[in-house]
Scaffold this active site. Structure first.
Site, mmCIF file in Angstrom:
data_model
loop_
_atom_site.group_PDB
_atom_site.id
_atom_site.type_symbol
_atom_site.label_atom_id
_atom_site.label_comp_id
_atom_site.label_asym_id
_atom_site.label_seq_id
_atom_site.Cartn_x
_atom_site.Cartn_y
_atom_site.Cartn_z
ATOM 1 N N TYR A 1 2.820 3.227 -1.518
ATOM 2 C CA TYR A 1 1.532 3.230 -2.226
ATOM 3 C C TYR A 1 1.737 3.498 -3.721
ATOM 4 C CZ TYR A 1 -3.398 4.768 -2.869
ATOM 5 O OH TYR A 1 -4.697 4.932 -3.282
ATOM 6 N N LYS B 1 0.715 1.016 -6.677
ATOM 7 C CA LYS B 1 -0.334 1.430 -7.614
ATOM 8 C C LYS B 1 0.151 1.421 -9.052
ATOM 9 C CE LYS B 1 -4.018 2.080 -5.107
ATOM 10 N NZ LYS B 1 -5.038 1.002 -5.146
#
Ligand code: NAD
Length: 307
Positions: free
Chosen positions: A165, A169
């Site tokens: 993640y 991101k």
């Protein structure tokens, strides 16, 4: 102190992952301010399993019941072209893209499976790319476009158990920074946000009393401002928002150290000036790489005892 009412009449806004959480709050807001909204949601679990039309339908029904304009789209953001096609078919074009859809596959790096890594990249990075790519020709043609990519503190600072993640991101920050540069002359502005808000994504990782004070509604205004036509200049920025606080983040470069680029530039020479390399007492705030040619000239001019 509410300021002027920023409206979105005649604007077509695509919100991905708009069936719940932040996306739903964006969709309801833009519709309430006159926009025609594409409510995209795959309708799966927060881990990216399953699919359902219900999530998007509920939001579309709510918007229409309040007299607003909205259509649903149930595709995964991996098929961003279909989402933009829905906007064009229903409303003729797209002016604003909120890349918001997201999932989590939290697990320590040691235990991470390729499938956890790949799915996160697909949804966050490929999904944002595909939607922006399909919207781009419309933005260029009409010389108007606004994109928000959804980053995260996890990407900016790292977060235990979220290496997939985090990588995705921060990847979205890079995407935003480059789209901002390529889009500027066509009046296409692209910014990234790192929100903190209560949603099904955060309900398992934050205590209830904290979540009660972190409403998605408090992220909506900064996103709405950034994609409004009154924002003519804010481009390529990273904004942290949550709990009523909004702040801009930027890169900071230390003044650094100069080394004569010859055989005396050894690891030991680096060590000797390491404190200068990491000294932020006279920083600069770059939006591009350092002027390496200028620096090289200065470095070449160093005397033999400067190393
Ligand atoms: P959420 O789970 O409530 O909302 C995400 C929505 O995206 C869901 O409705 C889900 O069905 C949808 N979605 C997931 N995969 C999709 C796909 N492939 N195609 C289309 N739709 C899909 O979570 P949220 O907190 O509202 O998150 C919104 C965004 O904000 C995400 O990108 C998330 O990573 C980011 N974010 C949230 C927080 C926070 O504090 N809530 C913090 C940092 C970043």
């Amino acid at each position: 102190m509410a300021g002027p009412e920023l409206r979105f009449d005649d604007k077509v806004v695509v919100v991905t992952g708009a069936g719940g959480g932040l996306g739903k709050a964006y969709a309801l807001f833009f519709a309430s301010r006159g926009a025609s909204v594409v409510v995209n949601d795959l309708g799966g679990s927060f881990k990216g399993e399953g699919a359902s039309t219900k999530a998007a339908d509920v939001v579309v029904d709510e918007i229409r019941a309040a007299g607003g304009k909205a259509v649903a789209n149930y595709d995964s953001v991996e098929h961003g072209d279909k989402i933009i096609e829905t906007a064009v078919k229903a409303f003729g074009t797209v002016h604003v893209l909120i890349n918001n859809a997201g999932i989590l596959r939290d697990i320590s790096f040691k235990n991470m499976k390729d499938a956890d890594w790949d799915l996160i990249m697909k949804v966050h990075v490929d999904g944002s790319y595909k939607c922006a790519k399909a919207a781009w020709p419309h933005f260029r043609k009409q010389k108007y476009g606004r994109i928000i990519n959804t980053s995260s503190a996890a990407g900016l600072f790292g977060s235990f158990g979220q290496c997939n993640y985090s990588a995705a991101k921060l990847g979205l920050v890079g995407l935003s920074e480059t789209l901002a540069k390529e889009g500027a002359k066509y009046n296409i502005l692209c910014n990234a946000i790192a929100p903190v808000a209560a949603s099904r994504m955060t309900q398992t990782v934050m205590p209830e009393e904290v979540l009660a004070n972190l409403k998605p509604d408090w992220i909506v205004p900064v996103v709405a401002y950034l994609v409004h036509e009154s924002n003519q200049h804010e481009n390529g920025g990273i904004f942290e928002a949550g709990a009523g606080h909004v702040a801009k983040l930027r890169w900071e470069r230390s003044k650094g150290a100069l080394y004569k680029p010859d055989s005396t530039m050894t690891p030991g020479a680096i060590l000797k000036k390491w404190d200068q390399v990491r000294d932020f007492s006279s920083p600069s705030y770059p939006d591009g790489p350092a002027d390496f040619m200028g620096l090289l000239e200065q470095a070449m001019a160093l005397g033999p005892n400067d190393q």
